[in-house]
Design a protein around this motif. Structure first.
Motif, short mmCIF file in Angstrom:
data_model
loop_
_atom_site.label_atom_id
_atom_site.label_comp_id
_atom_site.label_asym_id
_atom_site.label_seq_id
_atom_site.Cartn_x
_atom_site.Cartn_y
_atom_site.Cartn_z
N GLU A 91 0.83 -1.21 0.00
CA GLU A 91 0.00 0.00 0.00
C GLU A 91 0.86 1.25 0.00
N ARG A 136 2.43 1.56 -3.43
CA ARG A 136 1.45 2.04 -4.41
C ARG A 136 1.27 3.55 -4.29
N PRO A 144 2.30 5.04 -8.15
CA PRO A 144 0.90 4.71 -8.49
C PRO A 144 0.74 3.99 -9.82
N GLN A 187 -4.36 -3.62 -4.19
CA GLN A 187 -3.18 -2.79 -4.38
C GLN A 187 -2.26 -3.30 -5.48
N THR A 203 -0.86 -5.14 -8.96
CA THR A 203 -1.28 -5.27 -10.35
C THR A 203 -1.68 -6.71 -10.64
#
Length: 511
Positions: free
Chosen positions: A231, A234, A238, A276, A278
């Motif tokens: 988190e 990320r 982003p 979170q 991909t």
């Protein structure tokens, strides 16, 4: 340079990643970034003659540097976390770097002082042979006590982060609950800002980072630690691809209460990580119907992690190929998009086939299904009827079986909207069976390498699997967290459903 930076969290993850690094480790006797053995046969595709170009771009996972003696080094781009006692005999300062000066007790305290030091663990015979350049003895489950016992690579001192709040294999305060990991990360992050302290130095030296690769277990407290860590990553990155390998320990022989706890941890980890990451690929060995052709001690993490690492290393091979070679490289992000064409399907399954010979018949293959989420409630008939959303084959001298081959498209151009996205990548590089790799494949006992095929997939059979996980896990959580977990898994399962009739009796309408 398309760098991939790796994050390793916990014992099982570090065992798996050690096999991963060993496969790629530099074997040239002139290098000081790998532990080499004299008079040994060529053990890895990582090494080639001076006039021969390697098809693998070492700079993707390895960083160039200079050691204390001025020699060139080539060390993994990784940050390794483990609990107190989890590093075994591995030292933070190795042969490539000078020891840092430590403050003496007198500089911190003017009164009388007593220095107490824990006796360091002695390196096993295998590590001693690597350091001395002598013939390495054969490793066994009794001589591999820690992941560092069979490591063939050196690591940068910044890569090694020991967490002293919990001790490995503690019986009084085991690190086994999802919430424990989340709380530990938050406490350490408030004090040290972990991403800035541990991660950012590796990210800043990358020219063009293609993605982040995370090894973490998801059935213990490291799942909570990983969820909070990712988190934070990320927030900092982003748009960067974050690919997570969610490892699970075998459950055979553990008490029922521990199985329930691991089930709840896995449910929380999948719910949080899918929000979170991909791509999240759960990786576990089957408890029942264990594949023939494997001789494995399920109590040995050295054994179980070897099979996992073989699949992971093969599935990502195409992300580190050299530009301009016959086998063109692809990015982690491109693979993630292939598996998630709808944009809301971050969870993927993985299967692997192995064969001693390239042209081995289907009956001689060793097949392993690593996606064990919700396996207990479903039969294999449902799996065969699954509809594919995205699929990525990685073939190392071994192609798909006849029935799978028929499903592959003739080309890999722009897909038609609504049709499956199927990619196939081929390489002649076989997976090397090093002396640090356990002899778990009797059919390849006399082989130095093995042919491997992996199949990453997102498909409709995941919907009932996630539903089974939701049903089984939410019974053991508190009322206050049950609703959030139930809704999160239900939403995830819905992304893998499609309104089509398979001709089977289906009662999964109420997800």
């Amino acid at each position: 340079m398309r760098e991939i930076i790796t994050l390793q969290l916990g014992q099982l993850s570090n065992y798996t990643a050690t096999h991963f690094w060993n496969t790629q480790v530099e074997q040239l006797p002139t290098t000081s970034s790998a532990k080499t053995v004299t008079d040994q046969p060529q053990e890895s595709y990582f090494t080639y003659a001076a006039d021969e170009e390697s098809p693998v771009d070492h700079n993707v996972h390895w960083r160039a540097g200079v050691g204390a003696d001025g020699s060139d080094t080539f060390l993994p781009r990784t940050v390794i976390y483990d609990l107190k006692g989890g590093f075994g005999s591995l030292r933070k300062i190795n042969a490539l770097y000078e020891p840092e000066s430590e403050a003496t007790p007198g500089a911190l305290w003017s009164g009388p002082s007593v220095v107490q030091k824990q006796q360091p663990l002695e390196a096993n015979a295998y590590q001693q042979s690597l350091d001395s350049g002598s013939q390495a003895p054969q490793l066994t489950t009794s001589t591999v006590r820690y992941w560092s016992d069979f490591s063939r690579a050196y690591f940068h001192p910044r890569s090694l982060v020991q967490l002293y709040d919990f001790e490995l294999n503690s019986t009084t305060m085991p690190f086994e609950r999802f919430a424990m990991g989340s709380e530990l990360y938050n406490v350490l992050d408030r004090e040290h800002e972990l991403v800035d302290r541990d991660w950012r130095p590796f990210a800043e030296e990358a020219d063009q980072m293609q993605g982040i690769q995370v090894f973490t277990s998801i059935d213990d407290a490291w799942g909570g630690f990983a969820s909070s860590y990712i988190e934070s990553l990320r927030d900092e990155y982003p748009k960067t691809c974050i690919w997570v390998w969610g490892l699970q320990s075998p459950m055979l022989g553990i008490p029922r209460s521990k199985r329930q706890l691991r089930l709840v941890n896995t449910a929380h980890s999948i719910d949080q990580l899918c929000a979170q990451a991909t791509t999240l690929v759960p990786v576990a060995l089957p408890e029942t119907d264990f594949p023939a052709g494997i001789s494995m001690d399920s109590r040995s993490q050295w054994h179980t992690s070897a099979a996992m690492a073989t699949a992971i290393e093969t599935a990502t091979l195409q992300t580190r190929l050299t530009q301009g070679t016959a086998d063109q490289p692809v990015s982690l992000d491109y693979m993630a998009e292939s598996l998630n064409p709808a944009g809301n399907q971050p969870l993927a399954s993985m299967e692997m086939s192995l064969a001693p010979e390239t042209d081995a018949p289907d009956g001689d293959r060793i097949d392993i299904d690593f996606f064990q989420i919700g396996r207990g409630g479903l039969g294999r008939q449902r799996d065969r009827e699954a509809r594919i959303f995205g699929q990525v084959f990685s073939c190392r001298a071994l192609g798909p079986k006849g029935d799978e081959q028929q499903d592959l498209p003739g080309h890999q151009g722009r897909p038609v909207i609504g049709s499956p996205v199927i990619r196939k990548y081929e390489s002649s590089l076989r997976f090397p069976l090093l002396d640090s790799y356990p002899r778990i494949y009797p059919r390849a006992a006399d082989q130095q390498d093995i042919a491997v095929l992996t199949n990453l997939s997102s498909n409709t059979f995941m919907a009932p699997r996630i539903k089974t996980l939701r049903t089984e896990s939410t019974r053991f959580v508190g009322v206050e967290e049950r609703e959030a977990l139930n809704n999160g898994l239900a939403e995830l399962a819905e992304a893998y459903r499609e309104d089509w009739s398979s001709g089977s009796d289906d009662d999964d309408d109420d997800i």
